[in-house]
Write a protein that holds these residues in place. Structure first.
Motif, short mmCIF file in Angstrom:
data_model
loop_
_atom_site.label_atom_id
_atom_site.label_comp_id
_atom_site.label_asym_id
_atom_site.label_seq_id
_atom_site.Cartn_x
_atom_site.Cartn_y
_atom_site.Cartn_z
N ILE A 47 -2.37 -1.82 -13.50
CA ILE A 47 -2.62 -2.81 -12.45
C ILE A 47 -1.54 -2.74 -11.37
CG2 ILE A 47 -2.66 -5.30 -11.96
CD1 ILE A 47 -3.99 -5.67 -14.72
N MET A 48 -0.28 -2.58 -11.78
CA MET A 48 0.81 -2.50 -10.81
C MET A 48 0.67 -1.28 -9.91
SD MET A 48 2.50 -5.21 -11.25
CE MET A 48 3.72 -4.75 -10.02
N VAL A 49 0.29 -0.15 -10.47
CA VAL A 49 0.14 1.06 -9.68
C VAL A 49 -1.10 0.99 -8.79
CG1 VAL A 49 -0.18 3.57 -9.80
CG2 VAL A 49 1.37 2.44 -11.40
N LEU A 50 -2.18 0.42 -9.30
CA LEU A 50 -3.42 0.30 -8.52
C LEU A 50 -3.21 -0.48 -7.23
CD1 LEU A 50 -6.26 -0.37 -11.14
CD2 LEU A 50 -6.07 1.57 -9.58
N PHE A 51 -2.40 -1.52 -7.31
CA PHE A 51 -2.18 -2.35 -6.13
C PHE A 51 -1.66 -1.54 -4.95
CE2 PHE A 51 1.37 -4.59 -3.89
CZ PHE A 51 0.58 -5.30 -2.99
N HIS A 52 -0.80 -0.55 -5.23
CA HIS A 52 -0.15 0.20 -4.16
C HIS A 52 -1.05 1.26 -3.53
CE1 HIS A 52 3.86 -1.58 -4.63
NE2 HIS A 52 3.53 -1.68 -5.90
N GLN A 53 -2.28 1.38 -4.00
CA GLN A 53 -3.26 2.24 -3.35
C GLN A 53 -4.56 1.49 -3.05
OE1 GLN A 53 -3.24 5.37 -2.23
NE2 GLN A 53 -1.09 5.73 -2.74
N SER A 54 -4.47 0.16 -2.99
CA SER A 54 -5.67 -0.67 -2.85
C SER A 54 -5.93 -1.14 -1.43
CB SER A 54 -5.55 -1.90 -3.76
OG SER A 54 -4.46 -2.72 -3.33
N ASN A 55 -4.99 -0.92 -0.51
CA ASN A 55 -5.08 -1.40 0.88
C ASN A 55 -4.94 -2.91 1.01
OD1 ASN A 55 -5.52 1.24 1.91
ND2 ASN A 55 -7.71 1.08 1.48
N PHE A 56 -4.66 -3.62 -0.08
CA PHE A 56 -4.34 -5.05 0.00
C PHE A 56 -2.88 -5.20 0.42
CE2 PHE A 56 -8.16 -5.44 -2.49
CZ PHE A 56 -8.67 -6.69 -2.16
N ARG A 57 -2.60 -6.16 1.25
CA ARG A 57 -1.24 -6.35 1.75
C ARG A 57 -0.40 -7.23 0.84
NH1 ARG A 57 -0.36 -2.28 4.36
NH2 ARG A 57 1.57 -3.27 5.05
N THR A 58 -1.02 -8.06 0.02
CA THR A 58 -0.28 -8.91 -0.92
C THR A 58 -0.86 -8.73 -2.32
OG1 THR A 58 -1.72 -10.84 -0.61
CG2 THR A 58 0.15 -10.60 0.90
#
Length: 289
Positions: A47-58
């Motif tokens: 989940i932590m790694v996915l966030f950084h390639q998800s285009n979400f800013r927060t």
């Protein structure tokens, strides 16, 4: 977004082997305080790694997106405050996994540092999260308050070595530890000019090549080295992608631990990136360098 199944399998395979080794070396009790997490460590790291390639800013908006759309992939997702509390346990596995994701050492490497701001420099005196940790310094873009990320990459855009330091640390200081295990030619900017550093690296079979300052005498340089020195922009492109795609820099951190986890997750997300900046140098040219 990255392929969730492929990413999870990679992380889960690593965690299974690392957990066995970690428990053998662990001193004292294996039990931890507080309620046990329903999520496995592999799921937390994914989940932590996915966030950084998800285009979400927060991360908060990204987590609510997971709750709404990925309940099958993560059926035991806790509430957002609970996940923020348990994510701190992933620091050591993320750090070791990042080393596991590093690229192969070749005869060509590029070194550079980039500024990691934690808040506006004008608000540095009121910042309590990074008090006595982050430092104020000046870069080519002006004054900043935060840290420096030092990177070494190869010609394929793969991370070979990394280190985080306070903002007022010279770029030269961490070079010796960063180049441990490296060999060949290392290209950097004028900030790495040092005769002492050049001699120390040469003893380790690493040749440091930099541009000359305006007040320095001109020296003969191999034409291939001169061309590769002009290609040093590859690492600047990587730094730009780490900040704007992997989002390793923002001012919303609420603890130093979350800052480090965010940084490690962003670097791992870049390592799993399908297309990285690359020079596409033929192997025959590498052998001739």
């Amino acid at each position: 977004m990255l392929d969730i199944t492929k990413l999870f399998c990679s992380i889960d395979d690593f965690w299974k082997s690392f957990k066995l080794h970690c428990y053998k070396k662990q001193i004292g009790s294996k039990s931890s305080r507080g309620p046990n997490s329903y999520l496995s460590m592999s799921e937390i790291m994914t989940i932590m790694v996915l966030f950084h390639q998800s285009n979400f800013r927060t991360f908060k908006h990204f987590y609510f997106y997971l709750l709404a759309n990925y309940s099958k992939e993560f059926p035991k997702l806790p509430s957002y405050p609970r996940f923020v509390a348990i994510q701190k346990s992933s620091f050591l596995p993320l750090f070791v996994y990042l080393h596991h994701c590093k690229g192969k050492v070749t005869s060509i490497a590029f070194i550079d540092s980039t500024v990691i701001k934690v808040c506006n420099v004008k608000r540095s005196y009121s910042n309590k999260v990074f008090k006595n940790i982050a430092k104020k310094s000046k870069s080519t873009m002006g004054w900043f308050f935060g840290f420096k990320l030092h990177l070494i990459v190869n010609e394929n855009g793969e991370i070979l070595s990394f280190q985080i330091t306070q903002g007022n640390v010279s770029d030269i200081n961490p070079v010796k530890s960063l180049t441990k295990g490296l060999w060949g030619k290392l290209f950097g900017d004028r900030g790495y000019i040092s005769s002492k550093l050049f001699e120390e690296l040469l003893l380790k079979n690493v040749q440091l090549i930099t541009r000359l300052r305006n007040n320095m005498k001109n020296k003969l340089m191999n034409i291939k080295d001169k061309i590769l020195l002009r290609k040093r922009a590859i690492i600047e492109t990587i730094n730009d992608q780490l900040k704007n795609i992997s989002q390793i820099e923002h001012s919303r951190h609420r603890s130093p631990a979350n800052f480090l986890i965010n940084l490690l997750s962003g670097l791992i997300a870049y390592c799993h990136q399908k297309k990285k900046p690359s020079l596409r140098i033929p192997k025959t040219s590498l052998l001739a360098c």
